[in-house]
Scaffold this motif. Sequence first.
Motif, mmCIF file in Angstrom:
data_model
loop_
_atom_site.group_PDB
_atom_site.id
_atom_site.type_symbol
_atom_site.label_atom_id
_atom_site.label_comp_id
_atom_site.label_asym_id
_atom_site.label_seq_id
_atom_site.Cartn_x
_atom_site.Cartn_y
_atom_site.Cartn_z
ATOM 1 N N MET A 60 0.987 4.451 -12.708
ATOM 2 C CA MET A 60 1.238 3.012 -12.643
ATOM 3 C C MET A 60 0.152 2.348 -11.797
ATOM 4 O O MET A 60 -0.338 2.931 -10.831
ATOM 5 C CB MET A 60 2.610 2.747 -12.035
ATOM 6 C CG MET A 60 3.006 1.294 -12.044
ATOM 7 S SD MET A 60 4.782 1.029 -11.770
ATOM 8 C CE MET A 60 5.148 2.072 -10.373
ATOM 9 N N ALA A 61 -0.198 1.140 -12.200
ATOM 10 C CA ALA A 61 -1.169 0.356 -11.437
ATOM 11 C C ALA A 61 -0.567 -1.022 -11.182
ATOM 12 O O ALA A 61 0.300 -1.484 -11.932
ATOM 13 C CB ALA A 61 -2.482 0.224 -12.206
ATOM 14 N N SER A 62 -1.035 -1.665 -10.143
ATOM 15 C CA SER A 62 -0.583 -3.030 -9.880
ATOM 16 C C SER A 62 -1.767 -3.981 -9.986
ATOM 17 O O SER A 62 -2.924 -3.603 -9.817
ATOM 18 C CB SER A 62 0.076 -3.131 -8.507
ATOM 19 O OG SER A 62 -0.854 -2.859 -7.487
ATOM 20 N N TRP A 63 -1.420 -5.212 -10.307
ATOM 21 C CA TRP A 63 -2.394 -6.296 -10.417
ATOM 22 C C TRP A 63 -1.766 -7.512 -9.781
ATOM 23 O O TRP A 63 -0.630 -7.879 -10.099
ATOM 24 C CB TRP A 63 -2.728 -6.563 -11.882
ATOM 25 C CG TRP A 63 -3.609 -7.750 -12.113
ATOM 26 C CD1 TRP A 63 -4.955 -7.816 -11.914
ATOM 27 C CD2 TRP A 63 -3.227 -9.034 -12.589
ATOM 28 N NE1 TRP A 63 -5.433 -9.062 -12.239
ATOM 29 C CE2 TRP A 63 -4.377 -9.834 -12.665
ATOM 30 C CE3 TRP A 63 -2.011 -9.592 -12.962
ATOM 31 C CZ2 TRP A 63 -4.358 -11.159 -13.085
ATOM 32 C CZ3 TRP A 63 -1.981 -10.911 -13.383
ATOM 33 C CH2 TRP A 63 -3.152 -11.678 -13.450
ATOM 34 N N THR A 64 -2.469 -8.122 -8.855
ATOM 35 C CA THR A 64 -1.987 -9.342 -8.214
ATOM 36 C C THR A 64 -2.762 -10.515 -8.779
ATOM 37 O O THR A 64 -3.998 -10.544 -8.722
ATOM 38 C CB THR A 64 -2.145 -9.254 -6.682
ATOM 39 O OG1 THR A 64 -1.424 -8.111 -6.218
ATOM 40 C CG2 THR A 64 -1.623 -10.504 -6.010
ATOM 41 N N ASP A 65 -2.020 -11.452 -9.352
ATOM 42 C CA ASP A 65 -2.615 -12.648 -9.947
ATOM 43 C C ASP A 65 -3.349 -13.420 -8.855
ATOM 44 O O ASP A 65 -2.737 -13.831 -7.870
ATOM 45 C CB ASP A 65 -1.508 -13.502 -10.560
ATOM 46 C CG ASP A 65 -2.012 -14.716 -11.299
ATOM 47 O OD1 ASP A 65 -3.102 -15.239 -10.964
ATOM 48 O OD2 ASP A 65 -1.312 -15.159 -12.222
ATOM 49 N N PRO A 66 -4.668 -13.611 -9.007
ATOM 50 C CA PRO A 66 -5.427 -14.303 -7.957
ATOM 51 C C PRO A 66 -5.024 -15.771 -7.798
ATOM 52 O O PRO A 66 -5.227 -16.353 -6.742
ATOM 53 C CB PRO A 66 -6.885 -14.182 -8.394
ATOM 54 C CG PRO A 66 -6.895 -13.527 -9.717
ATOM 55 C CD PRO A 66 -5.516 -13.109 -10.063
ATOM 56 N N GLU A 67 -4.411 -16.365 -8.828
ATOM 57 C CA GLU A 67 -4.007 -17.777 -8.749
ATOM 58 C C GLU A 67 -2.657 -17.961 -8.056
ATOM 59 O O GLU A 67 -2.462 -18.918 -7.316
ATOM 60 C CB GLU A 67 -3.948 -18.388 -10.149
ATOM 61 C CG GLU A 67 -5.301 -18.533 -10.807
ATOM 62 C CD GLU A 67 -5.196 -19.127 -12.199
ATOM 63 O OE1 GLU A 67 -4.201 -19.822 -12.504
ATOM 64 O OE2 GLU A 67 -6.123 -18.899 -12.988
ATOM 65 N N THR A 68 -1.713 -17.055 -8.320
ATOM 66 C CA THR A 68 -0.349 -17.241 -7.828
ATOM 67 C C THR A 68 0.074 -16.217 -6.782
ATOM 68 O O THR A 68 1.134 -16.352 -6.191
ATOM 69 C CB THR A 68 0.659 -17.153 -8.992
ATOM 70 O OG1 THR A 68 0.642 -15.808 -9.510
ATOM 71 C CG2 THR A 68 0.340 -18.153 -10.086
ATOM 72 N N ASN A 69 -0.712 -15.182 -6.609
ATOM 73 C CA ASN A 69 -0.403 -14.072 -5.698
ATOM 74 C C ASN A 69 0.820 -13.270 -6.158
ATOM 75 O O ASN A 69 1.403 -12.537 -5.381
ATOM 76 C CB ASN A 69 -0.231 -14.563 -4.262
ATOM 77 C CG ASN A 69 -0.686 -13.526 -3.266
ATOM 78 O OD1 ASN A 69 -1.596 -12.748 -3.516
ATOM 79 N ND2 ASN A 69 -0.034 -13.512 -2.111
ATOM 80 N N GLU A 70 1.207 -13.424 -7.421
ATOM 81 C CA GLU A 70 2.335 -12.679 -7.989
ATOM 82 C C GLU A 70 1.850 -11.286 -8.402
ATOM 83 O O GLU A 70 0.813 -11.142 -9.039
ATOM 84 C CB GLU A 70 2.880 -13.425 -9.211
ATOM 85 C CG GLU A 70 4.084 -12.799 -9.835
ATOM 86 C CD GLU A 70 4.596 -13.604 -11.024
ATOM 87 O OE1 GLU A 70 5.632 -13.210 -11.563
ATOM 88 O OE2 GLU A 70 3.963 -14.602 -11.417
ATOM 89 N N LYS A 71 2.620 -10.272 -8.036
ATOM 90 C CA LYS A 71 2.241 -8.887 -8.332
ATOM 91 C C LYS A 71 2.936 -8.426 -9.606
ATOM 92 O O LYS A 71 4.126 -8.653 -9.793
ATOM 93 C CB LYS A 71 2.638 -7.988 -7.168
ATOM 94 C CG LYS A 71 2.071 -6.599 -7.225
ATOM 95 C CD LYS A 71 2.442 -5.832 -5.961
ATOM 96 C CE LYS A 71 1.380 -4.851 -5.583
ATOM 97 N NZ LYS A 71 1.662 -4.149 -4.345
ATOM 98 N N HIS A 72 2.167 -7.772 -10.476
ATOM 99 C CA HIS A 72 2.684 -7.203 -11.723
ATOM 100 C C HIS A 72 2.329 -5.720 -11.749
ATOM 101 O O HIS A 72 1.250 -5.323 -11.320
ATOM 102 C CB HIS A 72 2.055 -7.881 -12.944
ATOM 103 C CG HIS A 72 2.474 -9.306 -13.098
ATOM 104 N ND1 HIS A 72 3.645 -9.673 -13.707
ATOM 105 C CD2 HIS A 72 1.877 -10.454 -12.715
ATOM 106 C CE1 HIS A 72 3.741 -10.984 -13.705
ATOM 107 N NE2 HIS A 72 2.684 -11.486 -13.103
ATOM 108 N N TYR A 73 3.232 -4.927 -12.300
ATOM 109 C CA TYR A 73 3.015 -3.492 -12.416
ATOM 110 C C TYR A 73 2.719 -3.128 -13.866
ATOM 111 O O TYR A 73 3.459 -3.514 -14.766
ATOM 112 C CB TYR A 73 4.234 -2.715 -11.907
ATOM 113 C CG TYR A 73 4.399 -2.859 -10.418
ATOM 114 C CD1 TYR A 73 3.715 -2.016 -9.554
ATOM 115 C CD2 TYR A 73 5.190 -3.855 -9.875
ATOM 116 C CE1 TYR A 73 3.828 -2.149 -8.187
ATOM 117 C CE2 TYR A 73 5.310 -3.997 -8.497
ATOM 118 C CZ TYR A 73 4.626 -3.147 -7.663
ATOM 119 O OH TYR A 73 4.739 -3.289 -6.301
ATOM 120 N N PHE A 74 1.639 -2.408 -14.057
ATOM 121 C CA PHE A 74 1.195 -1.937 -15.366
ATOM 122 C C PHE A 74 1.534 -0.448 -15.419
ATOM 123 O O PHE A 74 0.923 0.350 -14.721
ATOM 124 C CB PHE A 74 -0.312 -2.150 -15.527
ATOM 125 C CG PHE A 74 -0.701 -3.592 -15.693
ATOM 126 C CD1 PHE A 74 -1.252 -4.029 -16.883
ATOM 127 C CD2 PHE A 74 -0.530 -4.510 -14.666
ATOM 128 C CE1 PHE A 74 -1.628 -5.355 -17.053
ATOM 129 C CE2 PHE A 74 -0.894 -5.840 -14.830
ATOM 130 C CZ PHE A 74 -1.437 -6.260 -16.029
#
Length: 113
Positions: A60-74
Motif C-alpha cells: 500500500m502507498a499513500s498520497w497526500t493531495d497537495p491542494e487539500t492535504n487529504e490523504k488517500h491510500y492506494f
Amino acid sequence: MGYDLHITKATESSRGSQKPISELEWKNAVAADGLLEMDTTATAINPRTHEIIQVSNPLMASWTDPETNEKHYFSYRRGEISVRNPSENAIKKMKELASRFGAQVLGDEGEIY
C-alpha cells in the motif's frame, strides 16, 4: 461503506489478475512519483463507534493531495490498485498512474473514469 475505484489493465476491475499490473511496476511507479510513498498501514476512526481501525497491506502507498492535504491510500492487490472514496484530485492522480501502466480507472460497477 465505501466506493472503490481501481487502476487496472483489465476491462473489468474484478479481472485484474488476468492482466495484472506487476508488483515491480507498482513499486517502481511509487519510487519514481515523488508524491506517493509506501505506507503499509492505513489508520481511520469509525465515525459511529470512534474505534480506531487499522488496515495493513505490504504494497500500500499513500498520497497526500497537495491542494487539500487529504490523504488517500492506494492499495495494490491481485494486479490492480484501488482507492476507497477518492476525491476528484485523487481520481486525477489515479488517471495519471493508469497512463503509466497502459491501464484505465474503473469504478466498482464497471464505469470508466
